[in-house]
Every structure is written in structure tokens, then in C-alpha cells.
Design a protein around this motif. Structure first.
Motif, mmCIF file in Angstrom:
data_model
loop_
_atom_site.group_PDB
_atom_site.id
_atom_site.type_symbol
_atom_site.label_atom_id
_atom_site.label_comp_id
_atom_site.label_asym_id
_atom_site.label_seq_id
_atom_site.Cartn_x
_atom_site.Cartn_y
_atom_site.Cartn_z
ATOM 1 N N ASP A 1 0.810 -1.124 -0.086
ATOM 2 C CA ASP A 1 -0.089 0.014 -0.109
ATOM 3 C C ASP A 1 0.999 1.338 -0.027
ATOM 4 O OD1 ASP A 1 -2.357 1.205 0.106
ATOM 5 O OD2 ASP A 1 -2.458 1.285 2.452
ATOM 6 N N CYS A 2 2.327 1.249 0.275
ATOM 7 C CA CYS A 2 2.955 2.234 0.336
ATOM 8 C C CYS A 2 3.447 2.664 -1.107
ATOM 9 C CB CYS A 2 4.363 1.987 0.945
ATOM 10 S SG CYS A 2 4.540 1.451 2.411
ATOM 11 N N GLU A 3 2.370 3.208 -1.922
ATOM 12 C CA GLU A 3 2.333 3.471 -3.201
ATOM 13 C C GLU A 3 3.359 4.252 -3.789
ATOM 14 O OE1 GLU A 3 -1.410 4.717 -4.110
ATOM 15 O OE2 GLU A 3 -2.234 2.636 -3.831
ATOM 16 N N ASP A 4 3.547 5.257 -3.028
ATOM 17 C CA ASP A 4 4.444 6.367 -3.343
ATOM 18 C C ASP A 4 5.997 5.912 -2.957
ATOM 19 O OD1 ASP A 4 2.514 8.132 -4.026
ATOM 20 O OD2 ASP A 4 2.279 9.237 -1.939
ATOM 21 N N GLU A 5 6.066 5.076 -1.934
ATOM 22 C CA GLU A 5 7.420 4.619 -1.334
ATOM 23 C C GLU A 5 7.879 3.366 -1.913
ATOM 24 O OE1 GLU A 5 4.828 5.243 0.557
ATOM 25 O OE2 GLU A 5 5.320 7.074 1.541
ATOM 26 N N LEU A 6 7.120 2.634 -2.705
ATOM 27 C CA LEU A 6 7.075 1.082 -2.953
ATOM 28 C C LEU A 6 8.257 1.022 -3.910
ATOM 29 C CD1 LEU A 6 5.945 -1.353 -2.241
ATOM 30 C CD2 LEU A 6 4.367 -1.354 -4.388
ATOM 31 N N LEU A 7 8.545 2.129 -4.815
ATOM 32 C CA LEU A 7 9.764 1.808 -5.828
ATOM 33 C C LEU A 7 10.929 2.489 -5.091
ATOM 34 C CD1 LEU A 7 8.514 3.832 -9.169
ATOM 35 C CD2 LEU A 7 9.216 1.468 -8.788
ATOM 36 N N ALA A 8 10.798 3.132 -4.091
ATOM 37 C CA ALA A 8 12.078 3.554 -3.370
ATOM 38 C C ALA A 8 12.360 2.447 -2.278
ATOM 39 C CB ALA A 8 11.706 4.643 -2.367
ATOM 40 N N VAL A 9 11.663 1.606 -2.041
ATOM 41 C CA VAL A 9 11.902 0.566 -1.271
ATOM 42 C C VAL A 9 12.565 -0.562 -2.035
ATOM 43 C CG1 VAL A 9 10.624 -1.522 -0.002
ATOM 44 C CG2 VAL A 9 9.731 0.770 0.525
ATOM 45 N N ALA A 10 11.952 -0.873 -3.161
ATOM 46 C CA ALA A 10 12.522 -1.829 -4.183
ATOM 47 C C ALA A 10 13.826 -1.456 -4.680
ATOM 48 C CB ALA A 10 11.454 -1.873 -5.305
#
Ligand code: SF4
Ligand code: SF4
Ligand code: SF4
Ligand code: SF4
Lengths: 382, 256
Positions: free
Chosen positions: B24-33
Motif C-alpha cells: 500500500d506504500c504506493e509512493d514509497e514502493l519504488l524507493a523500497v524496491a
């Protein structure tokens, strides 16, 4: 009975004049905030005019209890202080102090967020609250480390005081010599004269800015009878305090009783929830949280209201210094009523009663002090 | 570039809500990945990279003998292990079985109870293995999850407060519903939600479990003053964090 005497007869204005005052302040670029109804309480928020004020309402306050009630009249300021204080505007509960960025070349840049341009006009500031601001001024505005954002907000603020007519059930400003009549620290001060039926206001000026604003608002010179009536309002209020606190020798009393059994007694009732410190208009403690983001390229430091009731507050290597509820309550009350005098030359309590009303279990610091005073030598440290 | 730390997400008895907060961390998901290699996260991808893992996020409680074994293997493959959510940190809503006889439930629910292999209790992960960090909440706050991962990457302590909900409630400018007559669990509950329920004029339900120094008897005395009876108190304390020790103990004291 406490007697008041008017320095100058002052002026009078009516509800239309009050509306005009709001308009003039808004025209001058002030963000006007004052008492208004929300969530069955009288809170401080943005107001456009007289119709936003809690006309005809009062509050019933007791330890751990607050309820609104209808008044018999349509007074605009017929209540005491509520859950909010002006602290939330001058010292915001959550504020980003700076953020930092590491560029592609590894160089760090630090940005301080721009201070919102808000210039506040506080309407309906009670005498105890003026004293509370003066206390926070010593903390944030004086000494080697001045909080520039606080100082700017504070010096920009325009203060319209209201002299209390109806103290709350937990008020004790008479004991703390902080009310109920505002003597200084305002630009304009109003006393609501309700006996005539429609609200009328005796207006006093307390600063050059106040005089300048009043010139733009319709008003008349007060008659001697009107000035007298305003003094009677304050005298009646002073005689109706919900509580009292004997402050004689209070610094020595508390500082010499660190082992009093009352600390354990109150700790059995206290939740360490920190509500008392959050609502107190003089409590100034904060913590800072440092955050770095997932990329490791951005960081920020955020300041948040904190309290001596949390474990992190007194955490040093190895653990929290104030691990017990007794130690935490003792810290709060002894600091507030005794050590503050050593630190800032004034009590940390202005007798507004908020900590009593808004404690979910109704712990009353005036009662706690009285209990210690009843056995004054019991907890002396050796 | 240094290899990215390997992240694994593990599921035990739970509703999946907490691991979904990662998706659900849409905005942060790419940064997590970008910051970690998502090596084992069946909810997001069927591609599984073998352990060991640098950071494991564990959702869910231990309710079966098989899971009690499996969590040992997870620990053995994980350098840093964080439990997320009320199930993993306190046993979850399914820990209500701990107050009753699980055999009765099985007999009532399943047509062929002999095939059911379950433990008598639902317990927190920390009851089985050492845990490096516990992130509370039902569900967890995704901002906290990003904070915990960011803090891990930077080698710092996560800035997640353990004090009462009341502090967040006051920071938000709410009017206290308890002082206005509605019983609230906020004073004994761990912060994290931002005091959502009081903001909508409801008492706190205790989703984040016990705060750092809960004074349970002092709170329940006041609940009774406000008209709550033993049943109300027991029901309020026996929800997602029922098996968290302070809630469990206090709920047992209100059997009337
Ligand atoms: S200690 Fe209590 S009564 Fe005194 S100023 Fe603070 S909130 Fe008001
Ligand atoms: S403490 Fe005094 S000044 Fe403050 S609200 Fe009560 S009566 Fe007014
Ligand atoms: S005195 Fe009351 S408000 Fe303050 S921490 Fe204790 S229970 Fe909370
Ligand atoms: S509403 Fe609940 S969480 Fe908020 S301050 Fe009151 S008791 Fe605490």
C-alpha cells in the motif's frame, strides 16, 4: 474580597463594534483566532466574526469532566478556558525544524522551512493565559538560546484579552495572582457587560497598536457607571474561583519532600498519559525525531510536544531515569510549582485548571499539594 | 554499488493486512524496491531468492505445531527480524482462543475435527524466538513501516513513540472524549494511529496494544465511573491485543 479599580474609564463598544474589530484585524493582515464551538467544546480556531463565537454557551468543569451548557443570556464570552491554549499557535505541536539533502556529489545542503507568514490576532485571551505566554516567553524568547520562530510569532501577535466573568470549576488564578482581570500584556482588553441584555463591552487599550486599531472601530467613552460595572464583573469572578492553592512556602515544601508517600498514592491513580502536560499552557517540553528516508539522501528533524510522563523523556544510556509513576508525577508537579521558580523566577502554574479538567482520571494538583502540606515533614530527604 | 540488503516477508496466522500495508506504500514502493532486494515476498511476487536474509518482516502469530517449527527456521535465516502487527506482537484476535478450550471450537466449527492440527494457544512471535524490533498496530501504520526500513538501512533507531495515544490526540488538537463521558483506551494504548478514533469522537479501541507504562487498574476504575461494567471492560480489552500481558491481566480482573 478582591477589589479592582479602573486606571482610566476606557471605552465601550457593542457587538457590531466587535464585528468591526474582527474586520479591521483581518484587513490589517491578521489571522484572527478565537473561541468557537467544535466537538461539544469551546476550542480555539479561525473565526470570521461574532457569529463564530459561542454565544449563549458556558462550560461546566470539574476534575476529569467537561460539558457545555446553555446560558440564560447570550453572552459571547461566558465561559472559562477550554481544552486548547494559544500555545498551539505559538509553539506548534509538530514542526519540521530542518531538512537535509545529500547531492549526487556527496555535498550536504540543509534547508530550514519557511515560517508561515501568519500574523495572529488572538481574541478572547484570559488573564491566566497572558501570564502563561509571559512564562513561555522566558523559556523560548530569553537567554542564550532564543527560538526565533516562536519569538517572531509572539512579537507579531495582537492580543485581545477578555476579562473573565465566569470562572470554571477548576480555575484558581486568584491563588496564583494571575487573574481574573488582565492588568497588562494585551493590546486591547474587553470586559463583557451582559446585564443590559445585549452584550456590551468595556474596552481598555494596552499598547500603541491597540489604540491604533481601536481608532478604526466605532466606540464611545465609557461612563463612570460602565467602568464600575466592569470592575464588579471582575470582583464577582474573583470571588467565584473553582479551586484554591496555598502557595506559601510551596517551593520549600515540595523540594524538601521527595520521599513523601503521597507520590506513590498519586502514582496509583495516574495513567502517565501526559494529558496534563499537553494541555498546560506553560509546559514547553519537546522532543526531536530525526528521520532519514529510504534512499539515504534525505533527512529531516521534526520537533514534537513531549512530556515528562514518557519513558523516552528521561532515557539516558541504560534506561529511563524516571522509571516509576511516582517519580514522573513528582517531576511534573515539583518542576511546575517549585523548581520553575529557581529556573525562571516564576511559578510554572498560572492556575488555569486545564490539567485538572483534562486529566482523564481527574487528578487535581491543588489537592495533591494540600495532601503533602497536611503532613509536611513526612517525605523529607535525608 | 554495494549489494542491496535482502528483504523477506513472512506470514504466519494473520489476515495479511499488515504485509499489504507494504504494498500500500504506493509512493514509497519504488524507493523500497530500490533500497532493498525484495528476495522473498510471496504476497507480491512468486520469485523467491534463497536466504539468508538481511531483514525479515514477520506477520502473524504462532497457532500450529508446524508454524512453531517454521519460525525457528525463519529466525535462523534472518540477520535482523522485525515483527509487524498485533498478531505477531501479541497473538492477534485469534488469541481469544487462549481464554477458552480450543477443542470446543474445533468440534463446533469443523465437520472432521480429527484432521485439524492446532495449538491450544495463539502467541506472539517473541514467545518463540528472539525478536529485534516489534512494530505494533492492527494494522500497522505504513509510515512506520517505511520508517523502520529506513532506520534499518541507516543503522539508526526507528523514531516510533511508545507513549500513550493521548499525546498524539493532543498534538492533533482533538477534544478528549473521555473527559466528555466516553470511555477511551487511549491512556493505556501505544501511540501510532495518530488518534484517529477520538478525532471522529469515538473512544480508542486499543489497536496498537499496551503503551510503555500502562496503568490498567487506574483506567478501568474510571471506566466504571463512566458507567462501564465488567463485561464492557473485558470486551474492550479482549480484542486484537487481548493476549498482550497488561490487557490480558486486566481483562481477567473484570469477570463480573
Ligand atoms: S499546571 Fe495546570 S493549572 Fe497550572 S497552568 Fe498548567 S494546566 Fe493550568
Ligand atoms: S483561571 Fe482565572 S483568568 Fe483563567 S480562565 Fe479561570 S477565571 Fe479566567
Ligand atoms: S496526572 Fe492525569 S493527565 Fe497527568 S499523566 Fe497522570 S493521569 Fe494523565
Ligand atoms: S480521547 Fe482518549 S486518547 Fe484522546 S486524550 Fe482523551 S483519553 Fe486520551
Amino acid at each position: 474580597m478582591q477589589a479592582f479599580k479602573a486606571e482610566t474609564p476606557g471605552f465601550v463598544t457593542d457587538t457590531a463594534g466587535l464585528q468591526c474589530l474582527f474586520d479591521v484585524l483581518a484587513d490589517e493582515g491578521y489571522r484572527v483566532v478565537g473561541p468557537t464551538l467544535r466537538d461539544d467544546a469551546i476550542v480555539y480556531g479561525d473565526i470570521d466574526g461574532v457569529t463564530d463565537l459561542p454565544s449563549g454557551w458556558t462550560d461546566r468543569q470539574a476534575p476529569g469532566r467537561y460539558a457545555l451548557e446553555r446560558r440564560q443570556d447570550n453572552a459571547l464570552f461566558g465561559y472559562a478556558v477550554g481544552p486548547h491554549s494559544w500555545k498551539k499557535f505559538l509553539f506548534p505541536p509538530i514542526e519540521t525544524l530542518w531538512s537535509a539533502h545529500r547531492g549526487a556529489d556527496g555535498a550536504m545542503s540543509v534547508t530550514v522551512p519557511e515560517r508561515p507568514a501568519d500574523k495572529f490576532a488572538f481574541v478572547g485571551v484570559r488573564s491566566c493565559e497572558i501570564h502563561a505566554m509571559a512564562v513561555q516567553d522566558k523559556v523560548f524568547g530569553e537567554g542564550a538560546y532564543v527560538d526565533a520562530a516562536y519569538a517572531a510569532r509572539r512579537s507579531d501577535a495582537f492580543i485581545v484579552a477578555v476579562n473573565c466573568a465566569e470562572p470554571g470549576g477548576t480555575c484558581f488564578c486568584v491563588s496564583m495572582e494571575t487573574g481574573p482581570r488582565a492588568a497588562e500584556g494585551f493590546d486591547l482588553a474587553l470586559t463583557e457587560l451582559i446585564d443590559a441584555g445585549e452584550p456590551m463591552f468595556l474596552v481598555e487599550t494596552g499598547s500603541e497598536a491597540g489604540r491604533r486599531i481601536l481608532e478604526q472601530v466605532p466606540h464611545a467613552a465609557a461612563t463612570a457607571a460602565q467602568a464600575e460595572a466592569a470592575m464588579t464583573v471582575s470582583e464577582r469572578a474573583a470571588a467565584q474561583m473553582g479551586r484554591s492553592l496555598d502557595t506559601s512556602g510551596i517551593k520549600e515544601l515540595l523540594q524538601s519532600n521527595p520521599e513523601h508517600s503521597r507520590w506513590d498514592d498519586v502514582a496509583a491513580r495516574c495513567l502517565s498519559c501526559a494529558n496534563c502536560t499537553m494541555v498546560c499552557p506553560t509546559c514547553f517540553c519537546s522532543t526531536v525525531e530525526d528521520h532519514s528516508d529510504l534512499t539515504g539522501q534525505n533527512a529531516e528533524r521534526v520537533r514534537k510536544w513531549d512530556s515528562c510522563f514518557t519513558m523516552d523523556f528521561s532515557y539516558i544510556h541504560g534506561g529511563s531515569v524516571r522509571a516509576s509513576g511516582s517519580a514522573r508525577y513528582r517531576q511534573w508537579m515539583t518542576h511546575k510549582l517549585a523548581n520553575w521558580i529557581d529556573q525562571f523566577g516564576t511559578s510554572g502554574c498560572v492556575g488555569c485548571g486545564r490539567c485538572v479538567t483534562w486529566c482523564p482520571v481527574g487528578i487535581d494538583l491543588t489537592e495533591e499539594v494540600a495532601a503533602i502540606r497536611a503532613v509536611p515533614d513526612e517525605g523529607r530527604s535525608r | 554499488m554495494a549489494p542491496r540488503p535482502k528483504l523477506a516477508v513472512w506470514k504466519f496466522a494473520s489476515c495479511d493486512g499488515c504485509q499489504l500495508s507494504l504494498l500500500d506504500c504506493e509512493d514509497e514502493l519504488l524507493a523500497v524496491a530500490g533500497a532493498v532486494e525484495i528476495a522473498n515476498f510471496p504476497e507480491a511476487s512468486s520469485a523467491v531468492v534463497e536466504g539468508p536474509y538481511d531483514l525479515s518482516l514477520v506477520e502473524g502469530s504462532i497457532t500450529t505445531p508446524h508454524d512453531a517449527e517454521r519460525i525457528l527456521a525463519v529466525r535462523a535465516q534472518s540477520k535482523f527480524l522485525v515483527t509487524i502487527g498485533a498478531c505477531a506482537t501479541a497473538g492477534g484476535i485469534q488469541a481469544l482462543r487462549n481464554f477458552a478450550d480450543v477443542k470446543d471450537f474445533i468440534a463446533a466449527v469443523y465437520a472432521s475435527p480429527q484432521f485439524i492440527d492446532t495449538l491450544a494457544t495463539s502467541t506472539a512471535i517473541s514467545a518463540h524466538i528472539p525478536v529485534d524490533y516489534e512494530l505494533h498496530g492492527c494494522p500497522i501504520n505504513k509510515v512506520h513501516l517505511v520508517e523502520v526500513v529506513s532506520a534499518y538501512l541507516m543503522g539508526r533507531k526507528p523514531a516510533v513513540a511508545a507513549h500513550s495515544v493521548c499525546i498524539e490526540c493532543k498534538q492533533r488538537g482533538n477534544v478528549c472524549v473521555m473527559v466528555q463521558g466516553t470511555p477511551c483506551l487511549g491512556p493505556v494504548t501505544h501511540a501510532g494511529c495518530g488518534a484517529i478514533c477520538p478525532a471522529y469522537r469515538r473512544g480508542c479501541y486499543g489497536c496498537y496494544g499496551p503503551m510503555e507504562t500502562p496503568n490498567m487498574p487506574a483506567l478501568t476504575r474510571e471506566w466504571r465511573e463512566l458507567g462501564a461494567d465488567g463485561r464492557d471492560i473485558q470486551r474492550a480489552l479482549r480484542s486484537f491485543n487481548a493476549w498482550a500481558e497488561p490487557f490480558r491481566q486486566e481483562s481477567a480482573a473484570h469477570d463480573d
